[in-house]
Design a protein around this motif. Structure first.
Motif, short mmCIF file in Angstrom:
data_model
loop_
_atom_site.label_atom_id
_atom_site.label_comp_id
_atom_site.label_asym_id
_atom_site.label_seq_id
_atom_site.Cartn_x
_atom_site.Cartn_y
_atom_site.Cartn_z
N THR A 1909 -12.35 -36.70 -8.34
CA THR A 1909 -12.05 -38.06 -7.91
C THR A 1909 -12.25 -39.04 -9.05
OG1 THR A 1909 -14.33 -38.16 -7.20
CG2 THR A 1909 -12.65 -37.69 -5.53
N SER A 1910 -13.24 -38.81 -9.88
CA SER A 1910 -13.53 -39.85 -10.87
C SER A 1910 -13.53 -39.26 -12.27
CB SER A 1910 -14.90 -40.46 -10.60
OG SER A 1910 -15.87 -39.48 -10.87
N PHE A 1911 -13.36 -40.15 -13.21
CA PHE A 1911 -13.36 -39.76 -14.61
C PHE A 1911 -14.73 -39.22 -15.02
CE2 PHE A 1911 -13.64 -40.86 -19.16
CZ PHE A 1911 -12.58 -40.10 -19.60
N GLU A 1913 -16.75 -37.52 -13.29
CA GLU A 1913 -16.89 -36.13 -12.86
C GLU A 1913 -16.21 -35.21 -13.89
OE1 GLU A 1913 -16.02 -33.80 -8.69
OE2 GLU A 1913 -15.81 -35.97 -8.80
N LEU A 1914 -15.00 -35.62 -14.27
CA LEU A 1914 -14.28 -34.84 -15.28
C LEU A 1914 -15.11 -34.72 -16.55
CD1 LEU A 1914 -10.58 -36.01 -15.31
CD2 LEU A 1914 -11.47 -33.80 -14.71
N LEU A 1915 -15.66 -35.88 -16.95
CA LEU A 1915 -16.42 -35.91 -18.19
C LEU A 1915 -17.56 -34.90 -18.13
CD1 LEU A 1915 -16.17 -37.57 -20.68
CD2 LEU A 1915 -17.86 -39.16 -19.81
N PHE A 1916 -18.18 -34.85 -16.99
CA PHE A 1916 -19.31 -33.94 -16.84
C PHE A 1916 -18.85 -32.49 -16.90
CE2 PHE A 1916 -22.10 -31.44 -14.05
CZ PHE A 1916 -23.27 -31.56 -14.79
N LYS A 1917 -17.73 -32.21 -16.22
CA LYS A 1917 -17.27 -30.82 -16.17
C LYS A 1917 -16.77 -30.34 -17.52
CE LYS A 1917 -16.09 -30.44 -11.33
NZ LYS A 1917 -15.01 -30.25 -10.35
N PHE A 1918 -16.16 -31.27 -18.26
CA PHE A 1918 -15.59 -30.84 -19.53
C PHE A 1918 -16.61 -30.79 -20.66
CE2 PHE A 1918 -11.53 -31.30 -17.54
CZ PHE A 1918 -10.68 -30.50 -18.28
N LYS A 1919 -17.82 -31.23 -20.35
CA LYS A 1919 -18.84 -31.24 -21.41
C LYS A 1919 -19.00 -29.86 -22.04
CE LYS A 1919 -22.96 -33.42 -22.75
NZ LYS A 1919 -22.88 -32.88 -24.09
N GLN A 1920 -19.01 -28.82 -21.13
CA GLN A 1920 -19.27 -27.50 -21.68
C GLN A 1920 -18.06 -26.95 -22.45
OE1 GLN A 1920 -19.73 -27.12 -17.69
NE2 GLN A 1920 -18.95 -25.03 -17.53
N LEU A 1921 -16.89 -27.53 -22.24
CA LEU A 1921 -15.72 -27.04 -22.98
C LEU A 1921 -15.57 -27.75 -24.32
CD1 LEU A 1921 -13.06 -26.67 -20.18
CD2 LEU A 1921 -14.36 -24.90 -21.31
N LYS A 1922 -16.49 -28.67 -24.61
CA LYS A 1922 -16.51 -29.33 -25.92
C LYS A 1922 -15.20 -30.05 -26.19
CE LYS A 1922 -19.40 -25.72 -27.74
NZ LYS A 1922 -19.26 -24.35 -28.18
#
Length: 1944
Positions: A1909-1911, A1913-1922
């Motif tokens: 839903t939110s940016f 959230e994305l930011l958090f999920k993509f943290k591990q993908l660097k």
């Protein structure tokens, strides 16, 4: 696999067939030697074999008997280049008769004669051998030794060795040599065993049979062998077995193979140096049970070897019949032969050998080799068979010491004993070969059984020994290794040539032009072989042939030479063996991949075996695959590939790469003919099927086999599947197995093939090769080819991640769909997935990028040797970006995982190393470490230029850092890498031997004609004009110092003078002027010191000493020889001596001079002998006299010419300064009666020679405090006059010389004179100085002085006038710089009138000088200090010379006072000169200049007569000399004016001595043309005291007080201190600014001073560092705190310091104020536009041709520019940026980035590598490490323009965002969901994915894409993908399901 491979794989085509004739043979005929010349005279022309070229030669060779044919032999080897570069040519060593001819090829041409040697007797063998010149014999570590490459020529009696450097040695051989072998250590000799070796007497110990010689000058020593026995204990003994013959010797590994003729077995031994314990075992004297006779026998060989060791040849083998030595003629030991032997100790033994009774045993038995084995054999106790052996034994034993063995053979392997073994199975040829996988085999050919036996061997793990394995037998008639491609050629019995690798058969070799040996049906014509002579298509004949082979092998016929009769009996008539054809009969001379075939008709051809692969790509892939496969599989794979690649017709069929892919995929189980992309490979010959075989076909007659060959060809299969074929309805022939199937159906892999199980491993290593090639910009084409293969494999192995990786790299090459070959699930299990296989594709770019961002990465996998670049990049990034110093220090780095076949720990354990920054070291040192490390691993500029610019950027940044502030002592390669040619040239010159430097002027100036040579033509004008650029002072000095032109005699004829009187007047005037002319040479020698390199073929030019005059106005000649006036006899003898010295001192110490040249200069006329004497002395002073042979020295001394003896003794002593050399001491002692034993005959040695010899003793023993010498010299100072005339004249100079010599011997030792306290040196000297009662003469010479002199009544007091000067100066030198007050007080000037009357005023000068030298640290450079030396009584009462009337006082003697005053002041001034010699100290200069002026005014003062003009002149000269010492080498103008003024004064008191002093001052001022200065070291002060002794000769022959020759010893105090900057680009001297930092001392703090070089440096021990300052030149720092060696070597080579002008700068000569530099102009204009920079101006500021042409072609505007103007401006500003920031190497990177951005804008990116590079550049500049560097060095120039990068970044962002808006978002969405998207968008999509680091779709499901839903959230999920945030912002609209694209 299509059977066409099977078909072709059996033949290998050899290339490059050439007729071979040894090169030496032809040269030999024309080489002039005695034999040929005699032949020509004796024989008629028709019989000369050289008369009609080769035909005649062949004819003559046929007539010659077999015996003579053996005489010619030759051997070839691979060319050895000078500097380790790869060379590919042959060298040949050809031997015929007495000649050896060594010829070499080169890159450009065929063989040419390199050297030819002719010796006296027939050459038995010639070979190449390297001798080790060990630095230290005692050291057992031989790693650092130099190798001397030699050629050894063995004759019957001696062996000659000629080294490449040109040294020649001859060693005579004490025995007949059967064979000589080159080893790793030296030569190995086999003694030939004669039949009558053993005497009929009682049994003896046998003599050794093998000997070694480690260096031509070493003794020949026996070899020791260590054989392991069955019980484990090994025996060490000499090699004495005659049955043991060496058949092969190899240097690396160092092994010997021997053959035992009795047992018929071969053995292998390790050859190494003897260990000490083995020496002792062998040398132990066997006294356990020995009678004296044993002792005798154990050392006779010594006597033998020793007596024969030098140069005489034994007539017969000396070891024959020991018992019958009487009966032999005494030729072996005749005295005449032995007179050549230099070893004296043998003479006793020899003379004993001449008496028949005693001589028997000196040669009998083996003496010095004690061959005791451990068991005591009974023969030891045999009763001696000769009556006098006991006595003889005891007589001889003590004087021989044993020969110590040097090499040892250690047993490694012996072949197993077979039941039936023929006697003659000795190997005829042995070699070491390795197979394609590097396994080594020792192969030996046993010709009698037609067998090649191959033994596999390998090194043990600890590398100490070799382990031998199994033996394989190959049937062979001959064999030869092919080193280049790790194979060997085997000639089978049938005559076939077969290639093997190791013991695996590769295939037959097809030689175009030579028929294959096969039986033909009813065809007597020799027919060409077709490719069908092969195993796979059996003909009836081939079966027969096989059986025939066996029949032949078993037949007793020894050779196949004449086997045709055999065949005739086997077959019917119409099947004949080819009798007309020639067949190969043997192989020889394998070099690299070439080998010579000897044919049966006697001719030879040389063939080349093709290489494994010619293209770099195929080579690399093969290496990688070979590395990863098990050895057996790898060999099979390589054999298959090789036979396909090298088939007849060669790789022109396909391109090599296509052939490789087809072959490889076939071996993996693919059917390449059915796979679409391999089917489309380009078949070049597709329209003319016969071309390829025809290429290799010499004759046109075909046969049926050709048709079958055609049916099997790939061409045929191609035609069958051709569309045309179908439309023409051609029925397929039965040969073809392939049916036309639909291509779209799935293909499957054949799992039975060789490489099927290894596919994943091969795929992975090829992927790593692909990543490696990405780091080489030159391999772009190869990458394209490789990607296609990798994509196919990745799809078939179902590795999506890899396919995606390739797609991102090459979007246009990798389509999303493609033909897939299925691999059965059942078969997948058989595939071996290696442990190192990773599911994530390793990417080098990704790895570097992660490092720059500071993220963690797993270690990068690499293949050793193959992926060197990857390793280099990974480690350098780890070092420079992560700051980890340990990354490059150890091999097992945490950043690399090294791939090996052995299973590793699983990937899970190798968790990601989280890299952290380490701040342990300063950044600059990181850059230094990186650069130094890269050079050590061999990385050079060429490699850097081929790295992609993004990857190279961090390395370039480090280089840029280092370039700013390099260390001066880096090796040459590092300096080249960082682009400092100035430093690399300096480093490279530093390694060269001292020779001519850049500055030596080669051409003598052509203006002067012959007769005008004034001896100063060879000065280096270029440098002198830089030092003294404002005026012509150098010309003036030349004018003042020349003595080759007549002088002007200007005398006015008064009316009252008669003509005759006028002539006399003129001649008297000339005589006065000649006093000056004769004094000039000493000064001229100083001026021209060390300025000339003589030509070794011409004598040294010595300028004439012209003593004539010219009288104006008529220019009539005035001559002294007219007889009108009296001219002193021998007036010119010393002047010409000085002239000779001056000429000799021109020779620089670095010149190449030898003994012969010195003798060659000897003059023909006797009157020039004095000049030659001087010349010899000069050679000693510059160190060349050490090269003069002792013989010549004695030759000169025996002539009895006084001057020659003086010059030679002083010269030799100066050359051996301080060495205590014994031979020179003997030489000098002969001339000094005091050093001879009292009973010796009195030699009549001239007095001056004695003086020279005494000083010589002082020089040789300088600073050694040698007791006996000191004692003798001390006594000699006060030597009383003898009874006869001896010792009565000129005693002063002898006493002074003894004093000076004593001072030198004890120089500076002060009170620490060890072991001399009983001599009371200081007290004795004090007594000599002040007088007193003579002590009783002690010592040996008492007898001589019993009776007093009959000439001089001296009484028993000391004659102070004689002894005082020597004693005073001796005290000064012994206590030099010791600041010893008590001694100094002895030397005070007396302070009462009474005492003053007792001292000669002159001695006060010496006392003051001595006192000041002792109190060295008290000397201050001001006039107040000078005056403080004058005692009060003198100061108060001395008249000031300006006053007119004299104060009258009765009790004061005014004359004494004023003389004492001036001498004391002169002494203080002289000490000031010593203290500040060569320092150019300003206050010292001013002080001395003031006193010089004062003395000048005193001289003209009215009451000068009180003091006496002579005394004033002396003092003035002393002050002037002091002034010149301080300003030495500087050419100071004020001093020059004083000298010039004094030069003009010729009348009055001005005698020869004063002229000498003034011109010495002038010479010192311009010492060595401004290149030299004076040193203030102890030995320099001693030398200067001798040279500047302040009592000058009254006339030119006056040596009473001081020997004139000593004036030249100033050379020992001169040292080169001129630093000349030389511009490295133009190679010319230039100006440069230096900053010199002085160390702090007690007088001043640490200070800096700026000097403009070229300049004289201060003394080095005073300095801390020297720096070349910017901004014009690159900075350069020479740090002297580490040691002055580096700077000293620069100064000694003419002081050349290379400097490099910075871009945009002009030199100081062109632009003195710095107003014209590039930067200055732009600052002045203040114009912001780039156009302010005009490309034309660049030529003034850079010499780089690349930049100049770039400006020329890319930055010049043309007429109709249009839109190109913008690009031009960009190029101009980029060029300007690169030039001003000193980074021209960044120009290509700028342009590449610009081009990439433009290409992206046009959507033409077909590959993303350039985008990757830009990304890496941006990441580097934003990386933490770079930011920190900028903070630490804010002043540092920016490496890339700060405005350029943001523009690039912005443009790329814009382009990609526009694409997203224009429908790209759909593509991205499709990609992320794993759906295909349209073709046209693929390349831009890949760019987007790369630039924004979008993760692959397979990673996304794990984090859940939908429903966000939110940016945040994305930011958090993509943290591990660097994934970077800015990229995520662009993806957010797609992922959040929001249709509106959200742009930043």
């Amino acid at each position: 696999m299509s059977n066409f491979y099977e078909e072709r794989a059996t033949m290998i085509a050899a290339g490059d067939l050439q007729e071979f004739v040894p090169f030496g043979r032809d040269h030999c005929k024309h080489h002039p030697n005695a034999l040929n010349l005699q032949l020509r005279q004796l024989q008629p022309a028709s019989e000369l074999w050289s008369s009609d070229g080769a035909a005649g030669l062949v004819g003559s060779l046929q007539e010659v008997t077999i015996h003579e044919k053996q005489k010619e032999s030759w051997q070839l080897r691979k060319g050895v280049s000078e500097i380790g570069e790869e060379v590919d040519y042959d060298e040949e060593l050809y031997v015929a008769g007495n000649m050896v001819i060594w010829s070499k090829g080169s890159k450009s041409q065929a063989l040419a004669v390199y050297k030819a040697f002719t010796v006296d007797s027939p050459v038995q063998q010639a070979l190449w051998c390297d001798f080790i010149i060990s630095q230290d014999k005692s050291e057992k570590d031989y790693s650092s030794d130099e190798v001397e490459k030699c050629i050894c020529i063995l004759q019957s009696s001696c062996v000659n060795m000629h080294s490449i450097e040109g040294k020649d040695y001859i060693a005579s051989l004490p025995f007949q040599v059967a064979n000589v072998w080159p080893t790793k250590y030296g030569l190995l000799f086999e003694r030939s065993s004669s039949s009558h070796e053993l005497p009929p007497g009682p049994p003896r110990e046998p003599l050794p049979t093998m000997f070694s010689m480690l260096h031509p000058l070493d003794e020949i020593t026996p070899l020791v062998c260590k054989s392991g026995s069955l019980f484990g204990s090994s025996r060490v003994q000499y090699v004495v077995d005659h049955a043991m013959k060496i058949v092969f010797l190899n240097t690396d590994p160092s092994v010997v193979m021997t053959y035992d003729t009795v047992q018929g077995l071969h053995s292998v031994w390790d050859l190494r140096r003897v260990r000490t314990e083995e020496e002792t075992v062998v040398l132990k004297f066997s006294e356990q049970g020995g009678t004296p006779q044993n002792v005798a026998t154990s050392s006779s060989l010594t006597a033998h070897l020793r007596s024969l060791s030098k140069g005489d040849s034994p007539v017969a083998s000396p070891f024959q019949n020991y018992s019958s030595i009487h009966s032999q003629s005494r030729s072996t030991s005749s005295p005449s032969l032995h007179s050549r032997s230099p070893s004296i100790s043998n003479m006793a033994a020899l003379s004993r050998a001449h008496s028949p009774a005693l001589g028997v045993h000196s040669f009998s038995g083996v003496q010095r080799f004690n061959l005791s084995s451990h068991n005591q054999s009974p023969k030891r106790h045999s009763i001696s068979h000769s009556p006098n052996s006991n006595s003889n034994g005891s007589f001889l034993a003590p004087e021989t010491e044993p020969i110590v063995p040097e090499l040892c053979m250690d047993h490694l392997w012996t072949e197993t004993i077979t039941n039936i073994r023929e006697k003659n199975s000795q190997a005829s040829k042995v070699f070491i070969t390795s197979d394609l996988c590097g396994q080594k085999f020792l192969c030996f050919l046993v010709e009698s059984q037609l067998q090649l036996r191959c033994v596999k061997f390998q090194e043990s793990n600890d590398k100490t020994q070799l382990i031998f394995g199994s033996v394989t037998n190959i049937q062979a008639k001959d064999a030869a290794p092919v080193e280049k491609i790790d194979t060997m050629l085997v000639l089978e019995g049938s005559g076939n040539l077969v290639l093997y690798t190791g013991v695996v058969r590769v295939g037959k070799v097809f030689i175009p032009g030579l028929p294959a040996p096969s039986l033909t049906m009813s065809n007597t014509m020799p027919r060409p072989s077709t490719p069908l002579d092969s195993v796979s298509t059996p003909n009836p004949l081939s079966k027969l042939l096989g059986s025939l082979d066996e029949a032949v092998l078993l037949s007793p016929v020894p050779e196949l030479r004449d086997s045709s009769k055999l065949h005739d009996s086997l077959y019917n008539e119409d099947c004949t063996f080819q009798q007309l054809g020639t067949y190969i009969h043997s192989l020889r001379d394998p070099v690299h991949n070439r080998v010579t075939l000897e044919l049966s008709n006697g001719s030879m051809v040389r063939i080349t075996i093709p290489e494994i692969a010619t293209s770099e790509l195929v080579q690399t892939c093969l290496q990688a695959i070979k590395f990863i496969l098990p050895k057996e599989v790898a060999v099979q794979m390589l054999v298959k590939w090789y036979s396909v690649h090298s088939a007849p017709g060669g790789p022109s069929y396909h391109s090599e790469w296509n052939l490789f892919v087809t072959c490889l995929m076939n071996m993996m189980g693919y059917n390449t003919d059915r796979l679409a992309w391999t089917r489309n490979f380009d078949f070049e010959g597709s329209l003319s099927p016969v071309i390829a075989p025809k290429k290799a076909r010499p004759s046109e007659t075909g046969s049926d086999d050709d048709w079958e060959y055609l049916l099997n060809s790939d061409y045929h299969q191609n035609v069958e599947s051709h569309l045309l074929n179908r439309s023409l309805c051609l029925s397929p022939l039965e040969v073809s197995q392939m049916k036309d199937e639909d291509l779209s159906q799935n293909l499957s892999l054949d799992s039975s093939t060789l490489l099927f199980t290894h596919i994943p491993a091969i795929f992975f290593v090829l992927h790593l090769v692909y990543e490696e090639l990405k780091l080489n910009t030159l391999m772009g084409e190869g990458i394209h080819s490789l990607v296609e293969l990798l994509v196919q494999l990745a799809r078939d192995l179902k590795l999506e991640a890899y396919v995606d990786h390739y797609y991102r790299d090459y979007p246009t090459l990798v389509r999303t769909t493609g033909q897939v070959c299925t691999i059965d699930q059942g078969q997948t299990g058989f595939m071996h997935r290696p442990s190192f296989f990773t599911s994530e594709p390793p990417s080098i770019y990704q790895w570097v990028s992660s490092c720059l961002k500071g993220e963690g990465m797993p270690p990068y996998p690499y293949l050793p040797v193959i992926c060197e670049r990857s390793r280099l990049v990974v480690l350098s990034i780890a070092l420079y970006i992560l700051g980890d110093e340990s990354s490059v220090s150890d091999e097992s780095s945490q950043y690399l995982s090294r791939i090996s076949i052995a299973p590793q720990k699983s990937q899970a354990e190798q968790e990601e190393n989280r890299f952290s920054f380490r701040h342990s070291t300063s950044v600059s040192s990181l850059a230094e470490r990186l650069v130094v490390w890269m050079t050590n691993v061999g990385f050079a500029l060429r490699d850097l230029e081929t790295l992609p610019f993004g990857v190279a950027l961090p390395i370039r940044d480090a280089i840029y850092h280092c370039r700013e502030q390099p260390a001066s002592d880096w090796p040459e390669a590092v300096c080249l890498l960082i682009g400092r040619q100035d430093l690399s040239k300096q480093a490279c010159e530093g390694n060269l031997p001292k020779g001519k430097s850049v500055l030596s002027s080669d051409v003598p100036s052509g203006t002067e004609t012959e007769e005008e040579d004034d001896g100063m033509n060879d000065m280096n004008q270029e440098v002198m004009s830089l030092i003294w650029s404002e005026d012509l002072r150098v010309q003036d000095v030349r004018r003042l110092l020349q003595s080759a032109h007549p002088v002007r005699v200007n005398v006015v004829q008064y009316p009252e003078l008669s003509d005759h009187e006028f002539i006399e007047e003129k001649e008297n005037r000339l005589l006065q002027l000649c006093q000056r002319t004769m004094a000039l040479p000493v000064g001229r020698g100083m001026f021209t010191l060390f300025s000339y390199h003589p030509v070794p073929t011409e004598p040294l030019p010595i300028p004439k000493l012209n003593l004539t005059g010219r009288a104006p106005p008529r220019n009539t000649t005035v001559d002294l020889n007219s007889g009108n006036i009296d001219v002193p006899p021998n007036m010119t003898s010393w002047a010409s001596f000085h002239n000779g010295v001056a000429a000799g001192l021109k020779i620089a110490p670095a010149s190449q001079i030898d003994s012969a040249w010195i003798v060659y200069n000897k003059p023909k006329h006797a009157e020039l002998a004095n000049e030659y004497a001087g010349f010899l002395m000069a050679l000693g002073l510059n160190g060349h006299l050490t090269k003069l042979a002792t013989l010549n020295i004695h030759d000169y001394l025996t002539k009895g010419h006084e001057m020659t003896s003086i010059g030679l003794l002083l010269g030799v002593s100066a050359a051996k300064l301080g060495t205590m050399d014994m031979s020179i001491t003997r030489l000098l002692s002969i001339h000094i009666p005091a050093l001879l034993p009292p009973t010796s005959t009195e030699l009549d040695v001239p007095h001056n020679v004695q003086v020279a010899a005494v000083v010589g003793i002082g020089l040789v023993y300088q600073g050694t405090a040698h007791r006996h010498t000191a004692e003798v010299l001390l006594a000699e100072i006060g030597r009383p006059p003898g009874p006869e005339m001896e010792y009565c004249t000129d005693r002063e100079s002898y006493s002074l010389a003894a004093g000076l010599a004593l001072g030198m011997v004890c120089l500076g030792h002060g009170s620490n004179l060890i072991g001399m306290s009983d001599l009371n040196v200081p007290e004795q000297l004090y007594q000599y100085m002040v007088g007193g009662h003579r002590r009783f003469q002690a010592g040996m010479h008492r007898e001589k002085h019993k009776s007093p002199s009959y000439q001089i009544k001296e009484g028993d007091t000391i004659n102070v006038d004689v002894t005082c000067p020597g004693a005073t100066l001796a005290l000064a030198m012994i206590y030099l710089k010791t600041n010893n007050r008590s001694i100094a007080d002895w030397l005070r000037a007396p302070d009462t009138m009474y005492l003053l009357d007792f001292v000669k005023p002159e001695f006060l000068l010496l006392r003051t000088l001595a006192r000041c030298l002792i109190l060295w640290d008290d000397i201050l450079p001001n006039s107040k200090w000078v005056d403080s030396n004058v005692p009060q009584i003198i100061r108060e009462n001395s008249i000031s010379l300006s006053e007119i009337e004299l104060p009258c006082s009765e009790d004061l003697n005014l004359e004494t006072l004023s003389q004492a005053h001036v001498y004391i002041i002169a002494g203080a001034c002289l000490s000031l000169g010593f203290r500040f010699a060569g320092s150019e100290n300003l206050s010292a200069f001013n002080c001395l200049h003031k006193f010089a002026k004062d003395f000048m005014t005193y001289l003209s003062a009215p009451n000068a007569s009180v003091t006496g003009p002579y005394n004033l002149e002396t003092c003035l000269s002393v002050v002037l000399l002091s002034l010149a010492m301080v300003m030495a080498g500087s050419g100071n103008l004020k001093v020059l004016q004083l000298c010039r003024f004094l030069h003009m004064k010729t009348g009055g008191e001005m005698n020869y001595g004063f002229h000498l002093a003034h011109h010495m001052a002038l010479g010192l001022l311009f010492l060595g043309g401004g290149r030299y200065s004076l040193s203030t070291s102890d030995s320099s002060i001693a030398a200067l005291l001798c040279a500047l002794y302040p009592h000058f000769p009254a006339h030119s022959t006056d040596n009473r007080y001081h020997l004139q020759a000593l004036r030249h010893l100033y050379v020992l105090a001169a040292e080169p201190r001129l630093l000349v900057p030389v511009d490295v680009d133009t190679n010319t001297p230039c100006y440069a600014l230096l900053e010199v930092t002085y160390k702090g001392t007690q007088w001043y703090e640490q200070t800096k001073e700026e000097l403009m070089a070229p300049t004289l440096l201060p003394e080095l021990h005073l300095l801390k560092q020297i720096k070349v300052k910017g901004p014009r030149y690159w900075e350069l720092l020479i740090d002297l705190s580490k040691g002055t060696q580096h700077l000293k070597s620069i100064l000694s080579k003419d002081g050349v310091l290379y400097v490099k002008l910075r871009a945009g700068q002009l030199s100081y000569k062109e632009d003195p104020m710095g107003w014209q530099s590039l930067l200055a102009q732009t600052v002045a204009n203040r114009n912001s536009e780039a156009r302010a920079f005009k490309p034309e101006t660049i030529s003034a500021f850079t010499s780089d041709p690349a930049l100049l042409s770039f400006a020329e072609y890319f930055c010049k505007p043309t007429v109709n520019m249009g839109q190109k103007q913008e690009i031009l401006d960009l190029f101009s500003s980029v060029l300007y940026e690169c030039v001003t920031q000193e980074t021209p190497e960044m120009l290509p990177a700028y342009i590449a980035m610009d081009q990439a951005v433009r290409r992206l804008g046009r959507r033409e990116m077909s590959e993303t590598s350039e985008l990757w590079q830009i990304k890496l550049v941006l990441e580097f500049f934003s990386s933490r490490s770079h930011q920190e560097r900028l903070q630490n060095h804010p002043k540092r120039g920016l490496f890339m323009n700060s405005e350029f990068l943001p523009v690039v970044k912005c443009t790329i962002d814009n382009t990609l965002d526009q694409w997203l808006q224009a429908g790209g978002d759909g593509c991205v969405h499709a990609y992320l969901n794993g759906q295909p998207c349209e073709e046209s968008q693929l390349s831009t999509l890949a760019c987007f994915l790369v630039y924004h680091s979008v993760p692959a779709p397979r990673h996304l499901p794990s984090i859940g894409l939908e429903g966000n839903t939110s940016f945040a959230e994305l930011l958090f999920k993509f943290k591990q993908l660097k994934m970077p945030v800015r990229a995520l912002l662009r993806l957010a609209p797609l992922l959040l399901g929001n249709p509106q694209p959200m742009l930043m």
